[in-house]
Write a protein that holds these residues in place. Structure first.
Motif, PDB file in Angstrom:
ATOM      1  N   UNK B 125       6.877  -5.200  46.952  1.00 34.52           N
ATOM      2  CA  UNK B 125       7.838  -6.160  46.609  1.00 34.52           C
ATOM      3  C   UNK B 125       7.358  -7.261  46.116  1.00 34.52           C
ATOM      4  N   UNK B 126       5.990  -7.747  46.733  1.00 37.30           N
ATOM      5  CA  UNK B 126       5.608  -8.985  46.104  1.00 37.30           C
ATOM      6  C   UNK B 126       5.085  -9.061  44.673  1.00 37.30           C
ATOM      7  N   UNK B 127       4.702  -7.889  44.148  1.00 38.46           N
ATOM      8  CA  UNK B 127       4.212  -7.697  42.757  1.00 38.46           C
ATOM      9  C   UNK B 127       4.952  -6.944  41.896  1.00 38.46           C
ATOM     10  N   UNK B 128       5.850  -5.998  42.315  1.00 36.63           N
ATOM     11  CA  UNK B 128       6.502  -5.302  41.340  1.00 36.63           C
ATOM     12  C   UNK B 128       8.192  -5.372  41.278  1.00 36.63           C
ATOM     13  N   UNK B 129       8.509  -6.120  42.476  1.00 36.85           N
ATOM     14  CA  UNK B 129       9.880  -6.362  42.480  1.00 36.85           C
ATOM     15  C   UNK B 129      10.528  -7.467  42.113  1.00 36.85           C
ATOM     16  N   UNK B 130      11.313  -7.573  41.168  1.00 41.81           N
ATOM     17  CA  UNK B 130      11.635  -8.910  40.491  1.00 41.81           C
ATOM     18  C   UNK B 130      12.311  -9.731  41.612  1.00 41.81           C
ATOM     19  N   UNK B 131      12.194 -10.810  41.787  1.00 46.44           N
ATOM     20  CA  UNK B 131      13.047 -11.617  42.831  1.00 46.44           C
ATOM     21  C   UNK B 131      14.612 -12.077  42.484  1.00 46.44           C
ATOM     22  N   UNK B 132      14.573 -11.613  40.948  1.00 47.53           N
ATOM     23  CA  UNK B 132      15.817 -12.130  40.566  1.00 47.53           C
ATOM     24  C   UNK B 132      16.845 -10.858  40.367  1.00 47.53           C
ATOM     25  N   UNK B 133      16.072  -9.522  41.026  1.00 53.43           N
ATOM     26  CA  UNK B 133      16.890  -8.186  40.779  1.00 53.43           C
ATOM     27  C   UNK B 133      17.981  -8.620  41.952  1.00 53.43           C
ATOM     28  N   UNK B 134      19.122  -7.870  41.674  1.00 48.75           N
ATOM     29  CA  UNK B 134      20.160  -7.540  42.879  1.00 48.75           C
ATOM     30  C   UNK B 134      19.580  -6.973  44.072  1.00 48.75           C
ATOM     31  N   UNK B 135      18.633  -5.879  43.751  1.00 51.88           N
ATOM     32  CA  UNK B 135      18.070  -5.179  44.816  1.00 51.88           C
ATOM     33  C   UNK B 135      17.334  -6.140  45.622  1.00 51.88           C
ATOM     34  N   UNK B 136      16.557  -7.042  45.231  1.00 49.93           N
ATOM     35  CA  UNK B 136      15.428  -8.061  46.047  1.00 49.93           C
ATOM     36  C   UNK B 136      16.717  -8.768  46.849  1.00 49.93           C
ATOM     37  N   UNK B 137      17.680  -9.430  45.928  1.00 48.78           N
ATOM     38  CA  UNK B 137      18.698 -10.229  46.826  1.00 48.78           C
ATOM     39  C   UNK B 137      19.366  -9.441  47.758  1.00 48.78           C
ATOM     40  N   UNK B 138      19.627  -8.183  47.725  1.00 48.66           N
ATOM     41  CA  UNK B 138      20.510  -7.596  48.951  1.00 48.66           C
ATOM     42  C   UNK B 138      19.532  -7.310  49.755  1.00 48.66           C
ATOM     43  N   UNK B 139      18.235  -6.842  49.467  1.00 44.19           N
ATOM     44  CA  UNK B 139      17.344  -6.388  50.653  1.00 44.19           C
ATOM     45  C   UNK B 139      16.980  -7.704  51.455  1.00 44.19           C
ATOM     46  N   UNK B 255      10.581  -3.163  56.899  1.00 44.97           N
ATOM     47  CA  UNK B 255      11.229  -2.041  56.231  1.00 44.97           C
ATOM     48  C   UNK B 255      11.622  -2.410  54.746  1.00 44.97           C
ATOM     49  N   UNK B 256      11.527  -3.875  54.451  1.00 47.49           N
ATOM     50  CA  UNK B 256      12.010  -4.244  53.161  1.00 47.49           C
ATOM     51  C   UNK B 256      10.626  -4.904  52.622  1.00 47.49           C
ATOM     52  N   UNK B 257       9.644  -4.682  52.937  1.00 46.78           N
ATOM     53  CA  UNK B 257       8.458  -5.314  52.162  1.00 46.78           C
ATOM     54  C   UNK B 257       8.646  -6.762  52.337  1.00 46.78           C
ATOM     55  N   UNK B 258       9.282  -7.365  53.068  1.00 52.07           N
ATOM     56  CA  UNK B 258       9.266  -8.769  53.054  1.00 52.07           C
ATOM     57  C   UNK B 258       8.380  -9.556  54.109  1.00 52.07           C
ATOM     58  N   UNK B 259       6.980  -9.288  54.172  1.00 48.86           N
ATOM     59  CA  UNK B 259       6.206  -9.665  55.069  1.00 48.86           C
ATOM     60  C   UNK B 259       5.932 -11.244  55.091  1.00 48.86           C
ATOM     61  N   UNK B 260       6.191 -11.801  54.159  1.00 45.35           N
ATOM     62  CA  UNK B 260       6.322 -13.379  54.387  1.00 45.35           C
ATOM     63  C   UNK B 260       7.282 -13.775  55.353  1.00 45.35           C
ATOM     64  N   UNK B 261       8.596 -13.265  55.386  1.00 48.49           N
ATOM     65  CA  UNK B 261       9.654 -13.565  56.161  1.00 48.49           C
ATOM     66  C   UNK B 261       9.261 -13.342  57.596  1.00 48.49           C
ATOM     67  N   UNK B 262       8.643 -12.111  57.536  1.00 48.63           N
ATOM     68  CA  UNK B 262       8.347 -11.438  58.863  1.00 48.63           C
ATOM     69  C   UNK B 262       7.184 -12.332  59.633  1.00 48.63           C
ATOM     70  N   UNK B 263       6.263 -12.736  58.925  1.00 44.12           N
ATOM     71  CA  UNK B 263       5.276 -13.514  59.483  1.00 44.12           C
ATOM     72  C   UNK B 263       5.751 -14.873  60.046  1.00 44.12           C
ATOM     73  N   UNK B 264       6.701 -15.702  59.173  1.00 46.88           N
ATOM     74  CA  UNK B 264       7.335 -16.769  59.697  1.00 46.88           C
ATOM     75  C   UNK B 264       7.818 -16.409  61.192  1.00 46.88           C
TER      76      UNK B 264
END
Lengths: 567, 448
Positions: B125-139, B255-264
């Motif tokens: 998620x950090x390196x390969x999924x664009x933060x502008x993609x719908x998928x990223x926003x939805x996830x 589960x969505x690879x958002x480890x920064x959110x999880x850490x917070x």
């Protein structure tokens, strides 16, 4: 009419020599008794030397190393992983020697950079906390299999003939002139020609012995003395890469203190013990333990890491001054071209001895120059500027990463192995499953290798790395056999499976403890029970009484009630 | 074992999955070299434990229904073994993993698949999924359910109407790829925390028996009846309940690879929960994914002061009572009548299975008068939190759940039971049964 030359030995030096000779217009035949790299080259540490190792003790070799290091990066990038290297000084190691190493590197033109222990550990977190300082040098990891295959392939491109599984049994002579060789086939060559036991002769204007540790035996066929100072070294293969940089210990006495990351593994090695016979020397457990101990001093995690195999190689050293040397570790790593006409009054015969994998190209160049002089051929060496096949266009690596519908780490490894042949091999439309999971080798690569080398899975292994991962073939030898079966008969495929499985087993015998022991047992149970690999009735010649088994459903008879019996 | 020792131990374990220390970093000696940048552990040595035996693959619910999914052995030890330093490529198939973590539990040689998968997903998620993609926003929206739920629970009735209003759902499917087949969970008109402060907090004071309740998001915003049942049940057994400030456990974020959110979120949770543990309380959770996250993923993924203490002192609510009270004895004399006197089709969530809790409800309720319980088998429900809430995975999610639906249909009862909120959603979605939490049944058995 081009002069004909026979090159004996299919290692890096032999294939390199064949390539150079062929490029300069000689009519070349290369003979190798096993696979390419069967001898020393296949059992090397795979160290692309910066020369740092010899910068204090053997500066002539060191200078050769750094020059060739630079050339190989240009001509064979797909055979090299540019890991960089460190000479580490641990607490208590001599400051004086550290300085000598630096000075020596400067004298030999080897670029260095001194970094703090902290910086070294940032680069390699598993380095011991005892790391005081380190010297950065341009070491790397060199894949000897790819290198020899690429040289042989290019020699063939230039019209050479390469005969594998062809053992030279005698040199043909006319008085004191060598006129050719007699060889016996150990099996069909890579094109499927000939069969085991065939004896053939080749007439040649000149014979070059690039037999490495076996050079003494070849020379003895014409009663020439070439006394080799061969020494063995053990290397141990870890299951994973704990490090990504070549790590050397910065100490004067250096046995087994080089740790080299190779593909998915790290190679620990190598000690230095003199031996008499390159085909028959003891492979001892204490050597394996010593390699692990020495490496653990620098990288503590290695002490409890899983080792997947151990192997031994022999150094083809030649000591021009055997009287003055006390220890094989002190034998020069220089190479020598022995002109036997000058040296022993035997014409038509040259041996090239000593040297290292890193300097193979320069050795080939010297031999070829020598033959050009002899035959009055006026052709300049081009091997230092002509890239080897697969390396012509490094940018292709980037371009094809992930383009072949493969899992990304898989695609990456495949493309790295194939170099610029990637599109040709991986471009087909057929499904391309991973066959060897540990090393991520796909069907297309394996079929491509089988197409080239035939039903010889061991050579397929050398080209693709299939079966070289942590299960050591337990989960893929039979799958590889299935790929052989496409173009060959079942018995051939079975034999190929057995041979590979045996070869993989052999290397594990010295590392059977802990996790690798469990792995070996699991492999054994899979092959012996699930696949009945150890008691195949076809091999045992048993006749099986199939009628003693459940005969299956009898023909049912329908009774009046409409029920059936006999189920 | 002293606190410091424990921290060292944890440090060592995290650094190398086979317990070999390279050198532990001592927080009391700031001059020690921090060789691994925050949260970047080298997981390659963990591949040493893998014998390629394929047990993990046979336990993977996604691999069972999706032939193109390479499976946990590849996602875990193989992928890590093949990696080189500074290589960022992670195979995109990691996002097909539903994070049920059955592979982690099934591995006979202790390969840390959960850590490998979570780390790989985070890197992907950090390196390969664009933060502008719908998928990223939805996830990101799905993973941060707590944020949406907080907003929704300010206007629960409006949210309940809007979120299941067909045109809205049609638009969500078109824009955000959230499947319109799913029913949005109802928001409670009063959150659990509102209820808690309204009732004046704990009704029982007992310094010797204190539990801190980690209610998670779902029991706070949606199924408040579960949280209330837990409170009344524990008070019946004489526990003083604390409800410290807390955020999401992080499960949907892992589960969505958002480890920064999880850490917070983890930082808030660890800080507040470790503090009450210091004062003698244990932490309990009613959602098995929450307890799993606190116990299992936290120490594997984060290096926060007190995280080990939290992991060691967190329990599932039912498990804790079985450990500390004679629940089985008490059950013999209890009976249930009324709403919860049912025949239940019980499904054990993967995350309870991973904690070894998959039989607890069955063992408990088969002796409870007025209640029948039947295990519907060991298959995965397929929803896996946010996984089944993605349009492209909806079909797969239902395929995985098919076996569970079938077993539920075949069971005697027509009411479901499970500890996991999203498993409950899936059970309801596939069979139309009402679904309850074991705590609700226990409350009915003991509390008038």
């Amino acid at each position: 009419m081009a002069p004909t030359v026979v090159v004996i030995g299919g290692g890096a030096t032999g294939t390199g020599t064949a390539r150079d000779l062929a490029m300069r217009g000689f009519d070349v035949t290369l003979l190798e008794r096993g696979n390419l790299t069967h001898g020393t080259t296949g059992r090397t540490h795979g160290h692309l030397h910066s020369g740092g190792r010899y910068a204090v003790s053997d500066q002539e070799s060191a200078i050769d190393c750094i020059e060739e290091n630079r050339i190989l990066r240009d001509i064979a990038p797909h055979c090299i992983e540019d890991t960089g290297g460190l000479f580490v000084q641990l607490e208590g190691d001599s400051d004086e020697y550290f300085q000598e190493k630096l000075d020596g590197c400067a004298e030999c033109g080897i670029p260095t950079e001194v970094i703090s222990g902290e910086e070294a550990r940032r680069q390699e977190p598993y380095l011991t906390g005892e790391t005081k300082r380190a010297i950065r040098v341009p070491d790397g990891a060199l894949d000897p299999f790819r290198l020899a295959v690429a040289n042989a392939a290019d020699a063939i491109e230039h019209g050479a003939r390469v005969e594998t599984h062809a053992e030279v049994v005698d040199l043909l002579t006319d008085e004191s002139d060598v006129t050719g060789v007699r060889f016996r086939r150990q099996g069909p060559n890579y094109r499927g020609e000939g069969s085991e036991g065939d004896v053939e002769t080749i007439e040649a204007d000149h014979v070059v012995s690039a037999a490495g540790a076996w050079a003494g035996q070849v020379a003895a066929m014409v009663d020439v003395d070439v006394v080799m100072a061969i020494s063995k070294g053990a290397m141990v293969v870890t299951n994973v890469r704990q490090i990504d940089t070549v790590i050397n210990r910065c100490l004067p006495k250096d046995e087994g203190d080089t740790i080299i990351p190779h593909e998915t593994t790290v190679l620990l090695g190598a000690n230095d013990e003199p031996v008499d016979d390159p085909d028959d020397y003891p492979e001892e457990q204490w050597e394996v333990n010593m390699m692990i101990d020495v490496a653990s001093e620098m990288i503590p995690i290695i002490e409890n890491a899983r080792m997947i195999r151990a192997y031994w190689g022999v150094r083809p050293l030649y000591d021009p001054d055997p009287e003055g040397t006390e220890d094989t570790g002190d034998v020069t790593r220089n190479y020598f071209v022995l002109d036997h006409e000058e040296r022993d009054d035997v014409s038509g015969f040259t041996s090239v001895v000593g040297g290292k994998l890193t300097t193979y190209r320069e050795m080939a160049e010297s031999v070829t120059d020598h033959l050009c002089d002899r035959f009055g051929v006026d052709a300049a060496c081009r091997t230092h500027e002509e890239p080897l096949p697969g390396s012509r266009d490094p940018s292709i690596l980037e371009e094809y990463m992930g383009r072949f519908d493969l899992r990304s780490p898989v695609a990456k490894r495949s493309v790295q192995r194939l170099g610029d042949r990637a599109p040709e091999v991986l471009g087909s439309e057929d499904p391309n499953p991973v066959v060897c999971e540990c090393e991520a080798v796909t069907r297309a690569e394996i079929r491509d290798a089988i197409k080239d080398v035939g039903a010889d899975l061991n050579t397929v292994r050398l080209r693709t790395r299939a079966s070289m991962g942590n299960c050591q073939g337990g989960f893929c030898t039979h799958r590889l056999g299935a790929e052989v079966y496409h173009d060959h008969e079942a018995p051939t495929a079975r034999d190929a499976i057995d041979e590979l499985y045996q070869e993989r087993w052999k290397g594990q015998r010295h590392t059977l403890w802990g996790r690798q022991l469990s792995q070996a047992m699991l492999n054994h149970m899979l092959h012996a029970t699930t696949m009945n690999h150890d008691a195949d009735p076809r091999l045992r010649g048993d006749t099986i009484d199939f009628t003693a088994f459940d005969a299956g459903r009898k023909t049912s008879t329908v009774t009046d009630e409409g029920s059936t019996n006999g189920d | 074992m002293s606190e410091k020792h424990r921290a060292d131990e944890a440090d060592r374990r995290r650094r190398t999955t086979d317990g070999v220390a390279s050198e532990t970093v001592n927080p009391e000696q700031p001059d020690a070299v921090e060789v691994f940048p925050e949260g970047e552990f080298d997981l390659r040595p963990g591949a040493d434990d893998c014998y390629k035996c394929t047990t993990c693959e046979t336990s993977c619910p996604v691999a069972a229904v999706d032939k193109s999914f390479p499976g946990p052995k590849f996602q875990g030890p193989e992928q890590w073994r093949l990696k080189r330093k500074d290589e960022i490529e992670i195979d995109p198939s990691i996002s097909e993993c539903s994070n049920c973590l059955r592979c982690d539990t099934s591995c006979p040689s202790g390969v840390n698949l959960a850590q490998m998968h979570n780390t790989a997903r985070g890197e992907y998620v950090d390196n390969q999924l664009s933060t502008f993609s719908i998928k990223y926003v939805r996830n990101r929206i799905l993973a941060n359910y707590r944020t949406s739920a907080r907003l929704a629970s300010m206007f629960p009735r409006t949210a309940n109407f809007v979120m299941n209003f067909k045109p809205v759902r049609w638009a969500m499917e078109k824009i955000l790829h959230v499947p319109s087949e799913r029913d949005f969970p109802e928001f409670a008109t009063q959150t659990f925390r509102e209820w808690w402060s309204e009732r004046g907090g704990a009704q029982v004071t007992n310094p010797d028996k204190q539990v801190a309740y980690f209610h998670g998001c779902y029991a706070n915003y949606n199924t408040t009846e579960v949280a209330k049942a837990m409170v009344r049940l524990y008070e019946y057994f004489g526990y003083e309940i604390l409800v410290p400030p807390q955020k999401c456990s992080g499960t949907p974020m892992f589960a969505n690879g958002m480890l920064d959110d999880a850490r917070r979120h983890a930082e808030t949770n660890v800080e507040n929960l470790a503090a009450v543990i210091e004062d003698g309380a244990d932490v309990i959770a009613s959602c098995t994914s929450c307890s799993m996250a606190l116990r299992n993923e936290y120490p594997e993924l984060f290096d926060i002061d007190g995280i080990e203490t939290l992991a060691k002192n967190t329990f599932d609510a039912l498990e804790y009572l079985r450990i500390h009270e004679d629940l089985h004895g008490a059950i013999q004399d209890a009976s249930v009548s009324g709403e919860f006197a049912e025949e239940f089709a019980y499904h054990a969530p993967c995350h309870s299975r991973n904690q070894g809790l998959d039989r607890q409800a069955i063992e408990l309720f088969r002796d409870l008068d007025g209640v029948q319980i039947e295990d519907v088998g060991d298959s995965c429900s397929g929803i896996s939190g946010t996984y089944g809430w993605k349009e492209e995975k909806y079909e797969k999610s239902m395929k995985i759940g098919a076996e569970m639906f079938e077993h539920m249909e075949a069971a005697e009862g027509t009411t479901g039971m499970t500890e996991c909120p999203t498993c409950g959603m899936q059970m309801e979605h596939g069979t139309g049964y009402d679904v309850h939490h074991p705590l609700e049944v226990l409350e009915a058995a003991f509390v008038d």
